[in-house]
Design a protein around this motif. Sequence first.
Motif, PDB file in Angstrom:
ATOM      1  N   PRO A 139       0.807  -1.225   0.000  1.00 50.93           N
ATOM      2  CA  PRO A 139       0.000   0.000   0.000  1.00 50.93           C
ATOM      3  C   PRO A 139       0.837   1.271   0.000  1.00 50.93           C
ATOM      4  CG  PRO A 139      -0.964  -1.612   1.480  1.00 50.93           C
ATOM      5  CD  PRO A 139       0.344  -2.189   1.037  1.00 50.93           C
ATOM      6  N   ALA A 140       1.988   1.237   0.677  1.00 51.22           N
ATOM      7  CA  ALA A 140       2.821   2.438   0.752  1.00 51.22           C
ATOM      8  C   ALA A 140       3.373   2.843  -0.605  1.00 51.22           C
ATOM      9  CB  ALA A 140       3.969   2.210   1.741  1.00 51.22           C
ATOM     10  N   MET A 141       3.552   1.880  -1.503  1.00 56.97           N
ATOM     11  CA  MET A 141       4.129   2.187  -2.811  1.00 56.97           C
ATOM     12  C   MET A 141       3.089   2.178  -3.933  1.00 56.97           C
ATOM     13  SD  MET A 141       6.093  -1.364  -3.909  1.00 56.97           S
ATOM     14  CE  MET A 141       7.231  -1.292  -2.533  1.00 56.97           C
ATOM     15  N   ALA A 142       1.814   1.989  -3.590  1.00 60.22           N
ATOM     16  CA  ALA A 142       0.789   1.820  -4.631  1.00 60.22           C
ATOM     17  C   ALA A 142       0.714   3.009  -5.575  1.00 60.22           C
ATOM     18  CB  ALA A 142      -0.566   1.570  -3.984  1.00 60.22           C
ATOM     19  N   GLN A 143       0.703   4.214  -5.013  1.00 55.01           N
ATOM     20  CA  GLN A 143       0.524   5.390  -5.857  1.00 55.01           C
ATOM     21  C   GLN A 143       1.705   5.574  -6.806  1.00 55.01           C
ATOM     22  OE1 GLN A 143      -0.676   8.732  -3.546  1.00 55.01           O
ATOM     23  NE2 GLN A 143      -0.994  10.082  -5.302  1.00 55.01           N
ATOM     24  N   ARG A 144       2.889   5.181  -6.365  1.00 55.05           N
ATOM     25  CA  ARG A 144       4.094   5.387  -7.168  1.00 55.05           C
ATOM     26  C   ARG A 144       4.330   4.259  -8.161  1.00 55.05           C
ATOM     27  NH1 ARG A 144       9.432   4.069  -5.733  1.00 55.05           N
ATOM     28  NH2 ARG A 144       8.687   3.565  -3.627  1.00 55.05           N
ATOM     29  N   ARG A 145       4.088   3.007  -7.754  1.00 52.60           N
ATOM     30  CA  ARG A 145       4.499   1.877  -8.583  1.00 52.60           C
ATOM     31  C   ARG A 145       3.370   1.173  -9.334  1.00 52.60           C
ATOM     32  NH1 ARG A 145       9.150  -1.791  -5.649  1.00 52.60           N
ATOM     33  NH2 ARG A 145      10.741  -0.172  -5.436  1.00 52.60           N
ATOM     34  N   LEU A 146       2.131   1.335  -8.877  1.00 49.06           N
ATOM     35  CA  LEU A 146       1.043   0.599  -9.520  1.00 49.06           C
ATOM     36  C   LEU A 146       0.892   0.950 -10.999  1.00 49.06           C
ATOM     37  CD1 LEU A 146      -1.211  -1.490  -9.158  1.00 49.06           C
ATOM     38  CD2 LEU A 146      -2.718   0.376  -8.415  1.00 49.06           C
ATOM     39  N   PRO A 147       0.974   2.207 -11.407  1.00 48.43           N
ATOM     40  CA  PRO A 147       0.814   2.497 -12.837  1.00 48.43           C
ATOM     41  C   PRO A 147       1.819   1.753 -13.719  1.00 48.43           C
ATOM     42  CG  PRO A 147       0.573   4.513 -11.568  1.00 48.43           C
ATOM     43  CD  PRO A 147       1.037   3.458 -10.602  1.00 48.43           C
ATOM     44  N   GLY A 148       3.084   1.727 -13.318  1.00 46.15           N
ATOM     45  CA  GLY A 148       4.077   1.016 -14.113  1.00 46.15           C
ATOM     46  C   GLY A 148       3.855  -0.480 -14.114  1.00 46.15           C
ATOM     47  N   PHE A 149       3.446  -1.020 -12.982  1.00 38.36           N
ATOM     48  CA  PHE A 149       3.162  -2.449 -12.863  1.00 38.36           C
ATOM     49  C   PHE A 149       2.024  -2.839 -13.801  1.00 38.36           C
ATOM     50  CE2 PHE A 149       1.528  -6.266 -10.890  1.00 38.36           C
ATOM     51  CZ  PHE A 149       2.635  -6.889 -10.324  1.00 38.36           C
ATOM     52  N   VAL A 150       0.967  -2.050 -13.783  1.00 34.41           N
ATOM     53  CA  VAL A 150      -0.187  -2.314 -14.642  1.00 34.41           C
ATOM     54  C   VAL A 150       0.194  -2.182 -16.113  1.00 34.41           C
ATOM     55  CG1 VAL A 150      -2.446  -1.393 -15.322  1.00 34.41           C
ATOM     56  CG2 VAL A 150      -1.907  -1.743 -12.901  1.00 34.41           C
ATOM     57  N   ILE A 198      -4.532   4.106  -2.136  1.00 27.14           N
ATOM     58  CA  ILE A 198      -4.956   3.003  -3.015  1.00 27.14           C
ATOM     59  C   ILE A 198      -5.887   3.543  -4.098  1.00 27.14           C
ATOM     60  CG2 ILE A 198      -5.996   0.726  -3.136  1.00 27.14           C
ATOM     61  CD1 ILE A 198      -3.431   0.844  -1.495  1.00 27.14           C
ATOM     62  N   PHE A 199      -6.826   4.384  -3.721  1.00 32.01           N
ATOM     63  CA  PHE A 199      -7.704   5.005  -4.724  1.00 32.01           C
ATOM     64  C   PHE A 199      -6.880   5.810  -5.739  1.00 32.01           C
ATOM     65  CE2 PHE A 199     -10.972   4.241  -1.506  1.00 32.01           C
ATOM     66  CZ  PHE A 199     -12.069   3.893  -2.275  1.00 32.01           C
ATOM     67  N   ALA A 200      -5.931   6.584  -5.235  1.00 29.61           N
ATOM     68  CA  ALA A 200      -5.128   7.417  -6.134  1.00 29.61           C
ATOM     69  C   ALA A 200      -4.284   6.552  -7.058  1.00 29.61           C
ATOM     70  CB  ALA A 200      -4.240   8.342  -5.305  1.00 29.61           C
ATOM     71  N   GLY A 201      -3.687   5.492  -6.530  1.00 28.64           N
ATOM     72  CA  GLY A 201      -2.890   4.599  -7.358  1.00 28.64           C
ATOM     73  C   GLY A 201      -3.719   3.932  -8.435  1.00 28.64           C
ATOM     74  N   CYS A 202      -4.905   3.466  -8.062  1.00 30.23           N
ATOM     75  CA  CYS A 202      -5.790   2.831  -9.050  1.00 30.23           C
ATOM     76  C   CYS A 202      -6.206   3.821 -10.129  1.00 30.23           C
ATOM     77  CB  CYS A 202      -7.026   2.261  -8.352  1.00 30.23           C
ATOM     78  SG  CYS A 202      -6.720   0.763  -7.389  1.00 30.23           S
ATOM     79  N   ALA A 203      -6.520   5.034  -9.725  1.00 31.18           N
ATOM     80  CA  ALA A 203      -6.922   6.042 -10.709  1.00 31.18           C
ATOM     81  C   ALA A 203      -5.784   6.318 -11.693  1.00 31.18           C
ATOM     82  CB  ALA A 203      -7.348   7.321 -10.001  1.00 31.18           C
ATOM     83  N   SER A 204      -4.568   6.442 -11.177  1.00 27.77           N
ATOM     84  CA  SER A 204      -3.420   6.712 -12.038  1.00 27.77           C
ATOM     85  C   SER A 204      -3.130   5.557 -12.987  1.00 27.77           C
ATOM     86  CB  SER A 204      -2.177   7.000 -11.195  1.00 27.77           C
ATOM     87  OG  SER A 204      -2.355   8.164 -10.410  1.00 27.77           O
ATOM     88  N   ALA A 205      -3.381   4.342 -12.493  1.00 23.63           N
ATOM     89  CA  ALA A 205      -3.071   3.142 -13.281  1.00 23.63           C
ATOM     90  C   ALA A 205      -4.214   2.701 -14.180  1.00 23.63           C
ATOM     91  CB  ALA A 205      -2.692   2.003 -12.341  1.00 23.63           C
TER      92      ALA A 205
END
Length: 279
Positions: free
Chosen positions: A44-55, A76-83
């Motif tokens: 969760p701590a890295m979701a906003q930063r790393r989730l877009p690249g992972f996806v 988590i919401f912000a990471g999902c939105a970005s990704a």
Amino acid sequence: MTYLWSVFTKPWSELAGDALARLVSGLGFAGAEVPVRDTAFLTPAMAQRRLPGFVAQLREHGVTTISVASGLDETIFAGCASAGVPLIRIMAEVGPDGYAASVRRVRERLEAAAPLAERYGVQVGVQPHHGRYVSSALGVRQLLDGLPREYFRVVWDAAHDALAGDDPALTLELVADRLAIVNLKNVVYLPTEPARDAVGASIGGSIGGSVGGDWKPWFVPGAEGLANWSSAFEQLRRLGYTGPICLSGQYSDPGVAVADRLKVDLADARAAAARASGD
């Protein structure tokens, strides 16, 4: 019917995006649910930063990220939105203060998450779960009553539906207007083999112990369990559902590799879906 055949990637939660993408696509899936938890590659701590690249890495291999299994923090919401991930899947846990108090507490969490869901355009999917959770489709339906339908959805699960003693023909119709994802796994009950004294065993009773209840869920391949996947697909056809079908990859016996079992279950699920559609 056309479904997005997907898999929950928890069995390989330590893998980076490129390796996971190759594995998932190699198994024949075009979609994935990714755990974003402290025990996973994506925390969760890295979701906003790393989730877009992972996806994006999954997408390069033709795999769509249908959801994350995580919590309701704003990161988590912000990471999902970005990704571009449309949904966060959660369960509604029942704590030591009992069912009614727990449901009130979960409902308050969901209400608090409503502005985040609207701000980021990310849905929350609640899944019934056997045990100390809201365990039935009806319970989840009641939990979500009155919340915005476009943001608060149901993740129906075949195995947990069976553990609740329900019929997919009824429960899928019950949640049809909020249905976001259909999870497929299967389950039976096995005896826990409690210690019993000779007298109790000889008369079929239990002296000094519990009377009944000595059973546990045991997750098995699709063709071997209580949940009727064929009945579920027949109802999904009647309802016109065309969303993701997500195989959970949960098996209690570690004697066969998860990937090998998933290949068989995916083939069986596709065949059941084709029969239900008359293809």
